[in-house]
Each structure stands twice: as C-alpha cells, then as structure tokens.
Design a protein around this motif. Structure first.
Motif, short mmCIF file in Angstrom:
data_model
loop_
_atom_site.label_atom_id
_atom_site.label_comp_id
_atom_site.label_asym_id
_atom_site.label_seq_id
_atom_site.Cartn_x
_atom_site.Cartn_y
_atom_site.Cartn_z
N GLN A 138 -5.28 20.99 25.23
CA GLN A 138 -5.97 21.21 23.97
C GLN A 138 -6.69 19.95 23.51
O GLN A 138 -7.82 20.00 23.03
CB GLN A 138 -4.98 21.68 22.90
N ARG A 139 -6.04 18.80 23.68
CA ARG A 139 -6.67 17.54 23.27
C ARG A 139 -7.86 17.20 24.15
O ARG A 139 -8.88 16.70 23.68
CB ARG A 139 -5.65 16.39 23.32
N GLN A 141 -9.56 19.37 25.95
CA GLN A 141 -10.45 20.53 26.09
C GLN A 141 -10.57 20.95 27.56
O GLN A 141 -11.66 21.21 28.07
CB GLN A 141 -11.83 20.24 25.49
N GLU A 143 -8.56 23.70 30.23
CA GLU A 143 -7.65 24.84 30.20
C GLU A 143 -6.29 24.47 30.80
O GLU A 143 -6.22 23.92 31.90
CB GLU A 143 -8.24 26.01 30.98
N LYS A 206 -10.81 15.38 33.53
CA LYS A 206 -11.81 15.51 32.48
C LYS A 206 -13.04 14.65 32.78
O LYS A 206 -14.19 15.09 32.64
CB LYS A 206 -11.21 15.10 31.14
N GLN A 210 -16.85 16.07 33.45
CA GLN A 210 -17.99 15.57 32.66
C GLN A 210 -19.05 14.95 33.57
O GLN A 210 -20.25 15.14 33.35
CB GLN A 210 -17.50 14.55 31.64
#
Length: 285
Positions: A138-139, A141, A143, A206, A210
């Motif tokens: 959640q932090r 973003q 899944e 992450k 990105q």
C-alpha cells in the motif's frame, strides 16, 4: 548490749550500701543499654539512608542476589538434566516472524492458507509475510499479491535462499549491489531477516517498474534481463502466480496453467549468469 546495737547498725548500713550499689549498677547498665540501642538505631538509619540514596548500590546488590539465586537454580536444573534452563529466553518469541492466520482479514487469510499448502510451509510465518506485503504494498503502490508472487517464484518462501550470483533471501535481492538499502536495517546480514528482505525487495521492484514503465518490463529489469532478448519466462511465471493469488483472494479456485519453464539466475548457465549479474549491477547504479 552496746556491742549488739553496733553490729545491727553496721549490718543495716552495709545492707543500705549494697542496695544503693546495686541500684547504681542497674541504672548504669540501663543507661548504657539505652545508649547502645540508640547508637545501633542511628547506625541502621544511616545505613538505610545511604542505601536508599545510592541507586547504583541497590542495583549491584540486587544483581548479586539475583545472580546467586539464578546460579543455584541453574545448578539444580543441570543436575536434573534440564539443559534448556541455562539458555532459556522468554523474549525470543518477539523475534519470530509469525502471525496467527485468524487475526488476518478474510482475503489475506485465504492467501496465507493457500500458500502454506502449496509450498508446504507453516501458515503462521506465511501470514506475517502476507500482512507485511499488504502494508508495504500500500505504501509503495505495488499490488501485495505481486510481491508475494515474486517471493514464491524467487525463493519458494525460503528466507535463507541464495543464488549462485549472490541474490539472497525471500525476494532474491542482490545484497552486495543494494547494500545501501540495507544500511537502514543495520547492514547486509539483515537480508536474511524475512521482513527486511521483503521491504528492500519491494523498493527495488518499485524502482524497476518506474524505470521500465510497466509491470511486465519492471519484472524483466528485476530479474536482470532488461537487455537480454528473453527473460526465460520469468515475468510470465510471476504474473501467473499473481493471478492465482488474486483468484484465491476473491474466493475463486485458482487456475494453475502449465507454463514454459523460466530460466532463473540461480540455475542459469555461467554465461547467462554473468550477463544477468552485470545487468542487475548496471540497473542498480
């Protein structure tokens, strides 16, 4: 007659003198005893005051007393054959990476039980990893089921796994490359702490997503195959596992489709391993 009177007078005087002497001795002893008790009382008060004002002294005395009692208890336990007494550690449970599946929300509990059965591991540690995947996901973003899918494909939930190119832990992060990320957790050995490895792995994932612009390409970067013609089916396997867990979370039966075998770095030929390692190092920079 006169002589008899003199004898009686002398006896009375002697008795009076002895009585006075005895009274004086008694009073003297009484005074001395009172003074002695007063001195003892003052000494006790002074000792108590000194002890109360010296916290370090209290702690040392308490420590010696407890140590003596512990040594006696340990000696008795060893004599009875109890070898655990000397190494017991009531707070050890706080280090355990485990949670009761009953404490998880329905979706998370369903995934935890499914993973525990599929990979033959205890549901309690898996439950803790599922909890953390949801929290960190959640932090970041990302899944949570994608995070768990990577752990499943990379290490089969073995927190001590290590590939031949140095990828370590649940998410097979190259510790030597990402050692800067482990500084916040005390150093590279934290790679073998399941929760730390998960957190660092999510950060690496992450960054790769990105950089690549999509989850598929991010996974290709994550496995170190960004500049390779083929990732050996790695992204396909991760995404398939991801979809199975999403089905479990939704209360549906997961479909286990046959997939082309991936070419994970830990089992790749030496020339591929070298290329993957170079790619991962380059991406980390």
């Amino acid at each position: 007659m006169t002589a008899r009177l003199e004898i009686l007078s002398l006896a009375r005087n002697t008795g009076a003198a002895l009585s006075l002497f005895a009274r004086d001795i008694g009073q003297g002893l009484l005074v001395v005893s009172h003074n002695t008790l007063a001195l003892v009382g003052l000494a006790v008060v002074a000792l108590v005051f000194t002890f109360a004002s010296q916290v370090d002294l209290q702690q040392r005395l308490e420590g010696h007393a407890l140590g003596w009692l512990h040594d006696r208890e340990e000696a008795r336990a060893m004599a009875e054959g109890n070898t655990l007494f000397a190494s017991n550690e009531p707070d050890a449970v706080n280090r355990a990476t485990a949670s009761d599946p009953k404490d998880l929300p329905r979706q998370q509990a369903a995934i935890a039980h499914w993973l525990a059965g599929k990979y033959r591991v205890a549901p309690e540690p898996i439950s803790r990893l599922v909890q953390e995947a949801w929290s960190v996901g959640q932090r970041a973003q990302v899944e949570p089921t994608l995070i768990l899918a990577i752990m499943a494909i990379e290490s089969s939930f073995n927190p001590f796994a290590q590939s031949s190119v140095g990828a370590q832990g649940l998410m097979q992060v190259l510790t030597s490359v990402h050692n800067d990320k482990y500084k916040a957790f005390g150093g590279n050995l934290a790679a073998f702490d399941p929760i730390t490895n998960l957190r660092v792995g999510v950060q690496v994932l992450k960054e790769n997503i990105q950089r690549a612009g999509s989850v598929d390409e991010g996974l290709k970067h994550y496995v170190g195959a960004a500049n390779l013609p083929d990732d050996g089916g790695y992204a396909q396997r991760v995404l398939a596992m991801h979809e199975q867990m999403k089905a479990v979370a939704a209360g549906r039966k997961p479909i286990d489709k046959p997939l082309r075998e991936s070419l994970p770095t830990k089992s790749a030929p030496p020339e591929i391993e070298a290329r993957v390692t170079d790619e991962r190092v380059a991406l980390a920079r």
